[in-house]
Write a protein that holds these residues in place. Structure first.
Motif, PDB file in Angstrom:
ATOM      1  N   LYS A   1       0.820  -1.237  -0.001  1.00  0.00           N
ATOM      2  CA  LYS A   1      -0.016  -0.008  -0.062  1.00  0.00           C
ATOM      3  C   LYS A   1       0.981   1.236   0.086  1.00  0.00           C
ATOM      4  CE  LYS A   1       1.363   1.209   4.027  1.00  0.00           C
ATOM      5  NZ  LYS A   1       2.110   2.474   4.042  1.00  0.00           N
ATOM      6  N   PRO A   2       0.477   2.328  -0.459  1.00  0.00           N
ATOM      7  CA  PRO A   2      -0.757   2.593  -0.985  1.00  0.00           C
ATOM      8  C   PRO A   2      -0.919   1.889  -2.618  1.00  0.00           C
ATOM      9  CG  PRO A   2       0.467   4.440  -1.410  1.00  0.00           C
ATOM     10  CD  PRO A   2       1.173   3.641  -0.409  1.00  0.00           C
ATOM     11  N   PHE A   3      -2.100   1.100  -2.832  1.00  0.00           N
ATOM     12  CA  PHE A   3      -2.130   0.495  -4.094  1.00  0.00           C
ATOM     13  C   PHE A   3      -1.827   1.113  -5.284  1.00  0.00           C
ATOM     14  CE2 PHE A   3      -4.902  -1.780  -7.115  1.00  0.00           C
ATOM     15  CZ  PHE A   3      -4.001  -2.593  -7.558  1.00  0.00           C
ATOM     16  N   ALA A   4      -2.681   2.238  -5.206  1.00  0.00           N
ATOM     17  CA  ALA A   4      -2.480   3.255  -6.368  1.00  0.00           C
ATOM     18  C   ALA A   4      -2.609   4.710  -5.891  1.00  0.00           C
ATOM     19  CB  ALA A   4      -3.565   2.911  -7.280  1.00  0.00           C
TER      20      ALA A   4
ATOM     21  N   ALA B   1       8.453   8.565  -0.510  1.00  0.00           N
ATOM     22  CA  ALA B   1       8.030   7.378  -1.200  1.00  0.00           C
ATOM     23  C   ALA B   1       6.630   6.817  -0.734  1.00  0.00           C
ATOM     24  CB  ALA B   1       8.774   6.579  -0.701  1.00  0.00           C
ATOM     25  N   GLY B   2       6.047   7.145   0.367  1.00  0.00           N
ATOM     26  CA  GLY B   2       4.495   6.916   0.638  1.00  0.00           C
ATOM     27  C   GLY B   2       3.514   7.801   0.216  1.00  0.00           C
ATOM     28  N   GLY B   3       4.031   8.966  -0.652  1.00  0.00           N
ATOM     29  CA  GLY B   3       3.023   9.580  -1.562  1.00  0.00           C
ATOM     30  C   GLY B   3       2.239  10.493  -0.363  1.00  0.00           C
TER      31      GLY B   3
ATOM     32  N   LEU C   1      -2.045  11.051   3.725  1.00  0.00           N
ATOM     33  CA  LEU C   1      -3.127  10.446   3.735  1.00  0.00           C
ATOM     34  C   LEU C   1      -3.158   9.090   2.765  1.00  0.00           C
ATOM     35  CD1 LEU C   1      -6.311  10.749   3.751  1.00  0.00           C
ATOM     36  CD2 LEU C   1      -6.237  11.953   1.621  1.00  0.00           C
ATOM     37  N   ARG C   2      -2.268   8.866   1.845  1.00  0.00           N
ATOM     38  CA  ARG C   2      -1.943   7.728   1.210  1.00  0.00           C
ATOM     39  C   ARG C   2      -1.537   6.607   1.775  1.00  0.00           C
ATOM     40  NH1 ARG C   2      -0.735  11.507  -3.394  1.00  0.00           N
ATOM     41  NH2 ARG C   2      -2.334  11.351  -5.034  1.00  0.00           N
ATOM     42  N   ASP C   3      -0.509   7.204   2.549  1.00  0.00           N
ATOM     43  CA  ASP C   3       0.446   5.973   3.518  1.00  0.00           C
ATOM     44  C   ASP C   3      -0.467   5.839   4.436  1.00  0.00           C
ATOM     45  OD1 ASP C   3       2.545   4.514   4.306  1.00  0.00           O
ATOM     46  OD2 ASP C   3       3.809   6.185   4.587  1.00  0.00           O
ATOM     47  N   PHE C   4      -0.324   6.469   5.611  1.00  0.00           N
ATOM     48  CA  PHE C   4      -1.233   6.051   6.754  1.00  0.00           C
ATOM     49  C   PHE C   4      -2.642   5.813   6.522  1.00  0.00           C
ATOM     50  CE2 PHE C   4       1.952   8.274   9.949  1.00  0.00           C
ATOM     51  CZ  PHE C   4       3.035   7.400   9.634  1.00  0.00           C
ATOM     52  N   GLY C   5      -3.077   6.472   5.857  1.00  0.00           N
ATOM     53  CA  GLY C   5      -4.516   6.713   5.355  1.00  0.00           C
ATOM     54  C   GLY C   5      -5.054   5.260   4.786  1.00  0.00           C
ATOM     55  N   SER C   6      -4.209   4.569   3.947  1.00  0.00           N
ATOM     56  CA  SER C   6      -4.311   3.428   3.534  1.00  0.00           C
ATOM     57  C   SER C   6      -4.665   2.251   4.387  1.00  0.00           C
ATOM     58  CB  SER C   6      -3.419   2.842   2.453  1.00  0.00           C
ATOM     59  OG  SER C   6      -3.388   3.828   1.361  1.00  0.00           O
TER      60      SER C   6
ATOM     61  N   TRP D   1     -10.370  -5.283  -4.857  1.00  0.00           N
ATOM     62  CA  TRP D   1     -11.583  -4.444  -4.926  1.00  0.00           C
ATOM     63  C   TRP D   1     -11.664  -3.709  -3.620  1.00  0.00           C
ATOM     64  CZ3 TRP D   1     -13.285  -2.559  -9.085  1.00  0.00           C
ATOM     65  CH2 TRP D   1     -13.183  -3.345 -10.209  1.00  0.00           C
ATOM     66  N   ASP D   2     -11.253  -4.251  -2.413  1.00  0.00           N
ATOM     67  CA  ASP D   2     -11.264  -3.542  -1.336  1.00  0.00           C
ATOM     68  C   ASP D   2     -10.092  -2.132  -1.176  1.00  0.00           C
ATOM     69  OD1 ASP D   2     -12.946  -5.468  -0.359  1.00  0.00           O
ATOM     70  OD2 ASP D   2     -11.525  -6.080   1.173  1.00  0.00           O
ATOM     71  N   ALA D   3      -8.930  -2.481  -1.995  1.00  0.00           N
ATOM     72  CA  ALA D   3      -7.988  -1.479  -2.334  1.00  0.00           C
ATOM     73  C   ALA D   3      -8.695  -0.180  -3.281  1.00  0.00           C
ATOM     74  CB  ALA D   3      -7.008  -1.913  -2.933  1.00  0.00           C
ATOM     75  N   VAL D   4      -9.657  -0.678  -4.245  1.00  0.00           N
ATOM     76  CA  VAL D   4     -10.442   0.501  -4.784  1.00  0.00           C
ATOM     77  C   VAL D   4     -11.263   1.085  -4.059  1.00  0.00           C
ATOM     78  CG1 VAL D   4     -11.945   0.650  -6.926  1.00  0.00           C
ATOM     79  CG2 VAL D   4     -10.247  -1.207  -7.068  1.00  0.00           C
ATOM     80  N   ALA D   5     -12.039   0.460  -3.032  1.00  0.00           N
ATOM     81  CA  ALA D   5     -12.953   1.286  -2.299  1.00  0.00           C
ATOM     82  C   ALA D   5     -12.107   2.336  -1.522  1.00  0.00           C
ATOM     83  CB  ALA D   5     -13.603   0.302  -1.227  1.00  0.00           C
TER      84      ALA D   5
END
Length: 345
Positions: A97-100, A166-168, A171-176, A320-324
Protein backbone atom coordinates in the motif's frame (compact mmCIF):
# COMPACT_ATOMS: atom_id res chain seq x y z
CA UNK A 1 0.90 -29.15 1.97
CA UNK A 2 1.20 -27.29 -1.31
CA UNK A 3 4.13 -26.97 -3.67
CA UNK A 4 5.98 -23.86 -2.43
CA UNK A 5 5.15 -20.77 -4.47
CA UNK A 6 8.27 -19.44 -6.20
CA UNK A 7 8.30 -15.74 -5.34
CA UNK A 8 10.50 -12.71 -5.81
CA UNK A 9 10.49 -9.26 -4.25
CA UNK A 10 10.75 -5.93 -6.05
CA UNK A 11 12.39 -3.26 -3.91
CA UNK A 12 14.65 -3.51 -0.88
CA UNK A 13 14.05 -0.21 0.83
CA UNK A 14 12.50 -0.01 4.30
CA UNK A 15 9.29 -1.83 3.36
CA UNK A 16 10.90 -4.55 1.30
CA UNK A 17 13.69 -5.12 3.78
CA UNK A 18 11.59 -5.26 6.95
CA UNK A 19 7.93 -5.88 6.05
CA UNK A 20 8.27 -8.38 3.20
CA UNK A 21 11.62 -10.18 3.02
CA UNK A 22 11.54 -11.65 6.57
CA UNK A 23 7.95 -12.83 6.19
CA UNK A 24 8.59 -14.33 2.76
CA UNK A 25 11.68 -16.11 4.05
CA UNK A 26 9.73 -17.44 7.05
CA UNK A 27 6.81 -18.88 5.06
CA UNK A 28 7.34 -22.56 4.17
CA UNK A 29 4.59 -22.18 1.57
CA UNK A 30 6.87 -19.80 -0.39
CA UNK A 31 10.25 -20.27 -2.03
CA UNK A 32 11.96 -16.88 -1.91
CA UNK A 33 14.02 -16.57 -5.10
CA UNK A 34 15.58 -13.13 -4.70
CA UNK A 35 15.13 -9.39 -5.15
CA UNK A 36 14.65 -7.17 -8.16
CA UNK A 37 16.53 -4.00 -7.35
CA UNK A 38 18.02 -0.99 -9.06
CA UNK A 39 21.43 -1.21 -10.64
CA UNK A 40 23.17 -0.44 -7.35
CA UNK A 41 26.22 -2.49 -6.32
CA UNK A 42 25.64 -1.46 -2.69
CA UNK A 43 22.05 -2.74 -2.70
CA UNK A 44 23.00 -5.98 -4.42
CA UNK A 45 25.70 -6.51 -1.82
CA UNK A 46 23.23 -5.78 0.98
CA UNK A 47 20.72 -8.32 -0.37
CA UNK A 48 23.44 -10.96 -0.67
CA UNK A 49 24.79 -10.31 2.81
CA UNK A 50 21.42 -10.13 4.62
CA UNK A 51 19.39 -12.67 2.67
CA UNK A 52 21.95 -14.83 0.90
CA UNK A 53 19.86 -14.52 -2.25
CA UNK A 54 20.55 -13.27 -5.79
CA UNK A 55 19.35 -10.01 -7.26
CA UNK A 56 17.68 -9.52 -10.62
CA UNK A 57 17.81 -6.54 -12.93
CA UNK A 58 14.18 -6.69 -14.06
CA UNK A 59 10.86 -8.43 -13.69
CA UNK A 60 11.56 -10.24 -16.95
CA UNK A 61 14.76 -11.65 -15.47
CA UNK A 62 12.93 -12.74 -12.34
CA UNK A 63 10.24 -14.48 -14.41
CA UNK A 64 12.92 -16.21 -16.49
CA UNK A 65 14.42 -17.56 -13.25
CA UNK A 66 11.19 -19.44 -12.64
CA UNK A 67 9.19 -17.03 -10.46
CA UNK A 68 5.45 -17.53 -10.30
CA UNK A 69 4.69 -14.50 -8.18
CA UNK A 70 6.16 -11.24 -6.95
CA UNK A 71 5.73 -8.81 -4.06
CA UNK A 72 6.11 -5.15 -5.02
CA UNK A 73 7.45 -2.81 -2.32
CA UNK A 74 8.64 0.31 -4.12
CA UNK A 75 7.71 4.02 -4.00
CA UNK A 76 3.98 4.60 -4.33
CA UNK A 77 4.12 6.26 -7.74
CA UNK A 78 5.77 3.16 -9.25
CA UNK A 79 3.22 0.62 -8.06
CA UNK A 80 0.79 0.67 -10.97
CA UNK A 81 3.37 0.40 -13.79
CA UNK A 82 5.14 -2.45 -12.00
CA UNK A 83 1.94 -4.30 -11.12
CA UNK A 84 0.69 -4.09 -14.70
CA UNK A 85 4.05 -5.25 -16.03
CA UNK A 86 4.09 -8.21 -13.64
CA UNK A 87 0.52 -9.18 -14.51
CA UNK A 88 1.44 -9.05 -18.19
CA UNK A 89 4.24 -11.53 -17.49
CA UNK A 90 1.76 -13.86 -15.81
CA UNK A 91 3.16 -13.25 -12.34
CA UNK A 92 0.74 -13.28 -9.41
CA UNK A 93 1.17 -10.04 -7.48
CA UNK A 94 1.23 -8.76 -3.92
CA UNK A 95 1.32 -4.95 -4.05
CA UNK A 96 2.25 -2.84 -1.06
CA UNK A 97 0.00 0.00 0.00
CA UNK A 98 -0.89 2.58 -1.12
CA UNK A 99 -2.00 0.35 -3.97
CA UNK A 100 -2.52 3.27 -6.36
CA UNK A 101 -2.38 7.05 -6.27
CA UNK A 102 -6.07 7.32 -7.17
CA UNK A 103 -9.14 5.15 -7.50
CA UNK A 104 -9.27 5.25 -11.31
CA UNK A 105 -5.80 3.69 -11.62
CA UNK A 106 -6.65 1.13 -8.94
CA UNK A 107 -9.84 0.11 -10.73
CA UNK A 108 -8.14 -0.21 -14.13
CA UNK A 109 -5.44 -2.46 -12.67
CA UNK A 110 -7.85 -4.75 -10.83
CA UNK A 111 -9.89 -5.09 -14.01
CA UNK A 112 -6.68 -5.95 -15.91
CA UNK A 113 -5.86 -8.73 -13.43
CA UNK A 114 -9.36 -10.15 -13.84
CA UNK A 115 -9.14 -10.08 -17.64
CA UNK A 116 -5.78 -11.84 -17.54
CA UNK A 117 -6.89 -14.31 -14.89
CA UNK A 118 -3.85 -13.56 -12.71
CA UNK A 119 -4.02 -13.42 -8.91
CA UNK A 120 -3.67 -9.95 -7.39
CA UNK A 121 -3.83 -8.86 -3.76
CA UNK A 122 -2.78 -5.88 -1.63
CA UNK A 123 -0.52 -5.96 1.41
CA UNK A 124 -2.89 -4.58 4.04
CA UNK A 125 -0.92 -6.20 6.84
CA UNK A 126 -2.54 -4.04 9.52
CA UNK A 127 -5.65 -6.21 9.27
CA UNK A 128 -3.55 -8.72 11.20
CA UNK A 129 -2.40 -6.36 13.96
CA UNK A 130 -2.92 -7.80 17.41
CA UNK A 131 -5.19 -4.99 18.61
CA UNK A 132 -7.30 -4.97 15.43
CA UNK A 133 -7.81 -8.73 15.57
CA UNK A 134 -8.84 -8.35 19.21
CA UNK A 135 -11.32 -5.62 18.30
CA UNK A 136 -12.86 -7.76 15.57
CA UNK A 137 -13.31 -10.63 18.04
CA UNK A 138 -15.00 -8.31 20.53
CA UNK A 139 -17.39 -7.04 17.86
CA UNK A 140 -18.13 -10.51 16.50
CA UNK A 141 -18.85 -11.84 19.99
CA UNK A 142 -21.24 -8.98 20.78
CA UNK A 143 -19.14 -7.79 23.71
CA UNK A 144 -19.40 -4.16 22.55
CA UNK A 145 -22.94 -4.32 21.22
CA UNK A 146 -23.37 -2.53 17.90
CA UNK A 147 -20.33 -0.47 16.85
CA UNK A 148 -21.32 3.19 16.60
CA UNK A 149 -18.02 5.07 16.47
CA UNK A 150 -14.49 3.98 15.58
CA UNK A 151 -11.54 6.24 16.38
CA UNK A 152 -8.15 5.21 15.02
CA UNK A 153 -4.75 6.89 14.93
CA UNK A 154 -1.34 6.54 13.34
CA UNK A 155 0.40 9.47 15.02
CA UNK A 156 4.13 10.11 15.29
CA UNK A 157 6.33 13.04 16.19
CA UNK A 158 8.89 13.47 13.42
CA UNK A 159 8.27 16.93 11.94
CA UNK A 160 11.78 16.76 10.51
CA UNK A 161 12.10 15.18 8.01
CA UNK A 162 8.37 14.44 8.03
CA UNK A 163 6.64 11.84 5.85
CA UNK A 164 8.87 10.02 3.36
CA UNK A 165 8.12 10.94 -0.24
CA UNK A 166 7.98 7.25 -1.18
CA UNK A 167 4.66 6.87 0.65
CA UNK A 168 2.90 9.59 -1.32
CA UNK A 169 1.98 11.65 1.73
CA UNK A 170 0.32 10.87 5.04
CA UNK A 171 -3.21 10.44 3.71
CA UNK A 172 -2.14 7.88 1.11
CA UNK A 173 0.40 6.16 3.37
CA UNK A 174 -1.16 5.98 6.84
CA UNK A 175 -4.64 6.58 5.43
CA UNK A 176 -4.52 3.41 3.36
CA UNK A 177 -4.34 1.37 6.57
CA UNK A 178 -6.70 3.54 8.59
CA UNK A 179 -9.45 3.64 5.97
CA UNK A 180 -9.06 -0.06 5.15
CA UNK A 181 -9.58 -0.98 8.80
CA UNK A 182 -12.63 1.27 9.03
CA UNK A 183 -14.16 -0.33 5.93
CA UNK A 184 -13.49 -3.83 7.28
CA UNK A 185 -15.35 -2.95 10.48
CA UNK A 186 -18.29 -0.90 9.20
CA UNK A 187 -18.56 -1.36 5.46
CA UNK A 188 -19.16 1.13 2.64
CA UNK A 189 -18.95 4.89 3.19
CA UNK A 190 -21.51 7.46 2.07
CA UNK A 191 -19.98 10.73 3.35
CA UNK A 192 -16.39 11.95 3.79
CA UNK A 193 -15.10 15.04 5.59
CA UNK A 194 -11.37 15.76 5.79
CA UNK A 195 -8.78 18.26 7.00
CA UNK A 196 -5.15 18.22 5.83
CA UNK A 197 -1.98 20.12 6.63
CA UNK A 198 0.79 20.31 4.01
CA UNK A 199 4.32 20.63 5.31
CA UNK A 200 5.63 23.05 2.69
CA UNK A 201 2.44 24.71 1.50
CA UNK A 202 -0.14 23.18 -0.81
CA UNK A 203 2.57 21.76 -3.09
CA UNK A 204 4.25 19.83 -0.28
CA UNK A 205 3.45 16.43 1.17
CA UNK A 206 0.59 16.31 3.66
CA UNK A 207 1.95 15.54 7.13
CA UNK A 208 -1.17 15.78 9.31
CA UNK A 209 -4.66 14.60 8.38
CA UNK A 210 -8.07 14.04 9.94
CA UNK A 211 -10.84 12.19 8.15
CA UNK A 212 -14.43 11.62 9.30
CA UNK A 213 -16.39 8.87 7.59
CA UNK A 214 -20.11 8.21 7.76
CA UNK A 215 -20.84 4.61 6.85
CA UNK A 216 -24.03 3.46 5.17
CA UNK A 217 -24.91 1.45 8.27
CA UNK A 218 -24.88 4.65 10.36
CA UNK A 219 -21.55 4.04 12.11
CA UNK A 220 -18.94 6.80 12.07
CA UNK A 221 -15.17 6.44 11.79
CA UNK A 222 -12.80 9.22 12.83
CA UNK A 223 -9.19 8.69 11.78
CA UNK A 224 -6.02 10.67 12.33
CA UNK A 225 -2.64 10.35 10.65
CA UNK A 226 0.27 12.58 11.58
CA UNK A 227 4.04 13.03 11.59
CA UNK A 228 3.84 16.16 13.75
CA UNK A 229 1.82 15.04 16.79
CA UNK A 230 3.88 15.33 19.98
CA UNK A 231 1.12 13.83 22.11
CA UNK A 232 -0.39 10.88 20.22
CA UNK A 233 -3.92 9.92 21.18
CA UNK A 234 -5.24 6.40 21.78
CA UNK A 235 -4.50 3.94 19.02
CA UNK A 236 -8.14 2.80 19.10
CA UNK A 237 -11.33 3.90 20.77
CA UNK A 238 -14.15 1.77 19.45
CA UNK A 239 -17.50 2.64 21.00
CA UNK A 240 -20.46 0.28 20.87
CA UNK A 241 -23.91 0.31 22.37
CA UNK A 242 -22.79 -1.76 25.36
CA UNK A 243 -19.10 -0.94 25.82
CA UNK A 244 -15.99 0.75 24.47
CA UNK A 245 -12.66 -0.85 23.60
CA UNK A 246 -9.65 1.40 24.18
CA UNK A 247 -6.04 0.78 23.20
CA UNK A 248 -3.77 3.53 24.46
CA UNK A 249 -0.74 2.38 22.50
CA UNK A 250 1.93 1.88 21.42
CA UNK A 251 1.46 0.38 17.98
CA UNK A 252 1.28 -3.37 17.41
CA UNK A 253 4.66 -4.90 18.18
CA UNK A 254 5.25 -6.87 14.98
CA UNK A 255 6.89 -3.94 13.17
CA UNK A 256 9.37 -3.51 16.02
CA UNK A 257 10.15 -7.21 16.03
CA UNK A 258 10.97 -7.22 12.32
CA UNK A 259 13.13 -4.11 12.59
CA UNK A 260 15.03 -5.70 15.49
CA UNK A 261 15.83 -8.74 13.35
CA UNK A 262 13.30 -11.17 14.84
CA UNK A 263 11.12 -13.18 12.45
CA UNK A 264 8.25 -15.66 12.70
CA UNK A 265 10.79 -18.38 11.95
CA UNK A 266 13.03 -17.34 14.84
CA UNK A 267 10.25 -16.78 17.40
CA UNK A 268 7.83 -19.55 16.48
CA UNK A 269 4.71 -19.51 18.68
CA UNK A 270 5.95 -16.40 20.45
CA UNK A 271 5.54 -14.35 17.27
CA UNK A 272 2.95 -11.58 17.64
CA UNK A 273 2.27 -12.16 21.34
CA UNK A 274 1.61 -8.89 23.18
CA UNK A 275 2.65 -8.46 26.83
CA UNK A 276 -0.07 -7.72 29.34
CA UNK A 277 0.97 -4.10 29.73
CA UNK A 278 0.04 -3.51 26.07
CA UNK A 279 -3.44 -5.05 26.29
CA UNK A 280 -6.48 -2.92 25.60
CA UNK A 281 -9.45 -2.46 27.91
CA UNK A 282 -13.22 -2.63 27.62
CA UNK A 283 -14.91 0.14 29.58
CA UNK A 284 -18.54 0.29 30.63
CA UNK A 285 -18.76 3.39 32.76
CA UNK A 286 -16.85 2.68 35.96
CA UNK A 287 -16.25 -0.94 34.99
CA UNK A 288 -12.88 -1.55 33.36
CA UNK A 289 -11.94 -4.97 31.99
CA UNK A 290 -8.47 -5.73 30.56
CA UNK A 291 -8.73 -7.78 27.38
CA UNK A 292 -5.93 -10.20 26.46
CA UNK A 293 -4.65 -9.35 23.01
CA UNK A 294 -4.98 -11.81 20.16
CA UNK A 295 -1.71 -12.93 18.62
CA UNK A 296 -0.57 -10.60 15.86
CA UNK A 297 -0.60 -12.53 12.61
CA UNK A 298 1.32 -10.80 9.83
CA UNK A 299 2.97 -14.18 9.32
CA UNK A 300 -0.28 -15.61 7.93
CA UNK A 301 -0.40 -13.30 4.90
CA UNK A 302 2.05 -15.05 2.58
CA UNK A 303 0.83 -18.57 3.34
CA UNK A 304 -2.69 -17.35 2.50
CA UNK A 305 -1.46 -15.75 -0.71
CA UNK A 306 0.33 -18.95 -1.74
CA UNK A 307 -2.89 -20.86 -1.15
CA UNK A 308 -4.81 -18.36 -3.27
CA UNK A 309 -2.41 -18.77 -6.19
CA UNK A 310 -2.67 -22.55 -5.86
CA UNK A 311 -6.47 -22.28 -5.82
CA UNK A 312 -7.02 -23.62 -2.30
CA UNK A 313 -7.83 -20.36 -0.49
CA UNK A 314 -9.23 -16.89 -1.21
CA UNK A 315 -6.78 -14.01 -1.55
CA UNK A 316 -5.95 -12.52 1.86
CA UNK A 317 -7.16 -9.08 0.68
CA UNK A 318 -9.68 -8.67 -2.14
CA UNK A 319 -8.10 -6.11 -4.53
CA UNK A 320 -11.51 -4.46 -4.92
CA UNK A 321 -11.16 -3.48 -1.26
CA UNK A 322 -8.15 -1.38 -2.32
CA UNK A 323 -10.32 0.32 -4.94
CA UNK A 324 -12.86 1.16 -2.23
CA UNK A 325 -10.11 2.55 0.00
CA UNK A 326 -8.67 4.64 -2.85
CA UNK A 327 -12.15 6.00 -3.57
CA UNK A 328 -12.48 7.21 0.03
CA UNK A 329 -8.98 8.72 -0.05
CA UNK A 330 -9.82 10.57 -3.30
CA UNK A 331 -12.92 11.98 -1.63
CA UNK A 332 -10.88 13.03 1.41
CA UNK A 333 -8.41 14.95 -0.75
CA UNK A 334 -11.23 16.66 -2.63
CA UNK A 335 -13.08 17.49 0.55
CA UNK A 336 -10.01 18.89 2.30
CA UNK A 337 -9.31 21.13 -0.69
CA UNK A 338 -12.88 22.43 -0.90
CA UNK A 339 -13.80 22.45 2.77
CA UNK A 340 -16.95 20.52 1.88
CA UNK A 341 -18.42 17.16 2.82
CA UNK A 342 -18.10 14.78 -0.13
CA UNK A 343 -20.94 12.34 -0.73
CA UNK A 344 -20.11 9.07 -2.42
CA UNK A 345 -22.57 7.37 -4.78
Amino acid sequence: MITPLRMGLVGYGFGGRYFHAPLLASAPECEFLGVVTRNSPERREQVGKELGLPTYASLEELAAAGAEAVAISTPADTHMPLVRQALGLGLAVVCDKPFALDAAAARETVELAERLGVTLTVYQNRRWDSDFLTLRKLIDSGALGTLTRFESRFERFAPEPGPPAAGGGTLRDFGSHLVDQALVLSGPVEQVYAEMHHRDGEDGLDDDVFVALTHRNGARSHIWGSWRQGAPGPRFRAAGTSGTYVVDGPMDGQEGLLISGATPASLGDRWGAEPEERWGRVLRGDRVEPVPSARGAWDTFYPAFAGAVRGTRPVPVDPWDAVATATVLDAARAGAASGQIVRLP
